[in-house]
Design an enzyme around this catalytic site. Structure first.
Site, short mmCIF file in Angstrom:
data_model
loop_
_atom_site.label_atom_id
_atom_site.label_comp_id
_atom_site.label_asym_id
_atom_site.label_seq_id
_atom_site.Cartn_x
_atom_site.Cartn_y
_atom_site.Cartn_z
N LEU A 132 27.17 -26.33 -30.02
CA LEU A 132 26.73 -26.44 -28.62
C LEU A 132 25.11 -26.19 -28.40
CD1 LEU A 132 27.15 -24.79 -25.81
CD2 LEU A 132 26.51 -22.66 -26.63
N ASP A 133 24.54 -25.44 -29.39
CA ASP A 133 23.10 -25.47 -29.35
C ASP A 133 22.56 -26.68 -30.02
OD1 ASP A 133 22.86 -22.82 -27.75
OD2 ASP A 133 23.47 -22.01 -30.16
N THR A 178 19.14 -24.82 -26.21
CA THR A 178 18.83 -23.35 -26.24
C THR A 178 17.85 -22.90 -27.45
OG1 THR A 178 20.90 -23.26 -27.31
CG2 THR A 178 20.79 -22.47 -25.15
N LYS A 187 18.11 -23.26 -37.04
CA LYS A 187 19.11 -23.97 -36.10
C LYS A 187 20.54 -23.94 -37.05
CE LYS A 187 16.22 -26.94 -33.57
NZ LYS A 187 15.81 -28.44 -33.24
N LYS A 224 28.54 -21.05 -40.49
CA LYS A 224 28.03 -22.47 -41.02
C LYS A 224 27.04 -22.32 -42.18
CE LYS A 224 28.58 -24.53 -36.37
NZ LYS A 224 28.36 -25.16 -35.31
N GLU A 236 27.07 -32.43 -34.27
CA GLU A 236 26.18 -31.46 -34.85
C GLU A 236 24.83 -31.93 -34.81
OE1 GLU A 236 25.29 -28.56 -35.81
OE2 GLU A 236 27.40 -27.76 -35.85
N ASP A 237 23.79 -30.82 -34.78
CA ASP A 237 22.43 -31.14 -34.71
C ASP A 237 21.82 -30.24 -35.75
OD1 ASP A 237 22.63 -28.49 -33.42
OD2 ASP A 237 20.44 -28.81 -33.03
C1 BG6 Z 1 23.56 -21.32 -33.35
C2 BG6 Z 1 22.14 -21.80 -33.27
O1 BG6 Z 1 24.05 -22.04 -32.45
O2 BG6 Z 1 23.88 -20.01 -32.68
C3 BG6 Z 1 21.13 -20.57 -33.96
O3 BG6 Z 1 21.72 -22.97 -33.41
C4 BG6 Z 1 21.86 -19.27 -33.43
O4 BG6 Z 1 19.85 -20.82 -33.64
C5 BG6 Z 1 23.21 -18.97 -33.86
O5 BG6 Z 1 21.07 -18.06 -34.38
C6 BG6 Z 1 23.57 -17.62 -33.30
O6 BG6 Z 1 23.41 -17.48 -31.86
P1 BG6 Z 1 23.60 -16.18 -31.02
O7 BG6 Z 1 23.72 -16.56 -29.62
O8 BG6 Z 1 24.96 -15.61 -31.36
O9 BG6 Z 1 22.58 -15.16 -31.50
MG MG Z 2 23.27 -26.62 -33.02
#
Ligand code: BG6
Ligand code: MG
Length: 222
Positions: free
Chosen positions: A10-11, A17, A45, A145, A169-170
Site C-alpha cells: 500500500l504505502d 503516505t 519504509k 516484513k 513493493e517499494d
Molecule cells: C508500512 C509503511 O506500509 O506500514 C511503514 O511503509 C509503516 O512506514 C508500516 O511503519 C506500519 O504502518 P501503520 O499504519 O500500522 O503505523
Molecule cells: Mg511500501
C-alpha cells in the site's frame, strides 16, 4: 503458467503516505528533543510500527520503558490519523487506477499485502477498498516484513500458488518478503535500492501494457 494473481503493497505503491508517517514520527522526535530527518524516514519504509519506533529511538539514542513505548506508539498513530483521515482519491499514485483496470479486464485477481494497521482506513479514504478481493494488513500477521507471512496469506486469499503471484513493493523489506515467499517481485522506485527485485520500474505508469498478458501467455519466465 496459466493463472496468476497480484499482491500490492500500500504505502509507496498505491498512495504516498511516507510523508505523513514522517511528519508524525518527526513530531515525536521533536518532543523527545532530537532531529529526525527525511533520510532517517527512509529506514522506516515497509517496517512495522513497533520496529519503526525502535529504529527512531536508536537514532535518538534514547532508552525508554515498554510502557512508555506503548504510549508513544499510540500518540504517533493519533498524529498520523490526523493526516490520513484528510486523504482522498486525489492522493492515489499515478498509474494505479489504470493498472487495476487492466487487471480487471484480464480477469486477474488482486489483494493488498501491507504492513500497515491503517490499511483498510486508507483504502476507504481514497475510495479503493471495494476493488481488492482481500486485504492482508498489519492486523493479520504475527511476523512483519521481511517475513513472507503477509504475502503467503495473500496468496491463500487469491487461491493462487505463490510462484504465480506477482508482488508490487517499494521497500527493501517487502521485496525480500516477496522473494522469500517464492513470488515474482516487482520493485517500484529506485532500481539500485530495490536491486533484489525480479523486475524494476520507477513507478506504476511504467508497467508495460502487456506485462500481465505476457505472464498469462507464458512468454515470460523467471
Ligand atoms: C508500512 C509503511 O506500509 O506500514 C511503514 O511503509 C509503516 O512506514 C508500516 O511503519 C506500519 O504502518 P501503520 O499504519 O500500522 O503505523
Ligand atoms: Mg511500501
Amino acid at each position: 503458467m496459466n493463472k496468476i494473481g497480484v499482491i500490492f503493497d500500500l504505502d509507496g505503491v498505491i498512495v504516498d503516505t511516507a510523508k505523513y508517517h514522517f511528519l508524525a514520527w518527526k513530531n515525536l522526535a521533536d518532543d523527545l528533543g532530537f532531529e529526525f530527518t527525511e533520510a532517517h524516514n527512509e529506514l522506516l519504509k515497509g517496517v512495522s510500527r513497533v520496529r519503526s519506533l525502535d529504529i527512531l529511538l536508536e537514532i535518538g539514542n534514547i532508552t525508554i520503558s515498554d510502557a512508555e513505548k506503548q504510549k508513544f506508539l499510540v500518540s504517533k498513530n493519533e498524529e498520523y490519523l490526523k493526516y490520513i483521515t484528510k486523504m482522498d482519491a486525489k492522493e492515489i499514485l499515478p498509474g494505479v487506477i489504470e493498472l487495476l483496470d487492466i487487471l480487471d479486464d484480464l480477469n486477474i485477481k488482486y489483494v493488498l499485502g501491507s504492513a500497515s494497521k491503517n490499511a483498510p482506513l486508507i483504502l476507504k479514504q481514497v475510495n479503493l477498498l471495494d476493488r481488492f478481493l482481500g486485504i492482508v494488513d498489519g492486523n493479520s500477521v504475527s511476523k512483519a516484513k521481511p517475513d513472507p507471512e503477509v504475502f503467503s496469506i495473500g496468496a491463500d486469499k487469491l487461491n493462487i500458488k505463490p510462484e504465480n503471484c506477482i508482488v508490487f513493493e517499494d521497500a527493501i523489506a517487502g521485496v525480500e518478503a516477496a522473494n522469500k515467499a517464492n513470488m515474482i517481485s516487482v520493485g517500484i522506485g529506485n532500481k539500485d535500492t530495490l536491486s533484489k527485485a525480479n523486475y524494476n520500474f520507477n513507478n506504476l505508469t511504467e508497467i508495460p501494457e502487456n506485462f500481465f498478458s505476457a505472464f498469462l501467455s507464458e512468454k515470460i519466465y523467471r
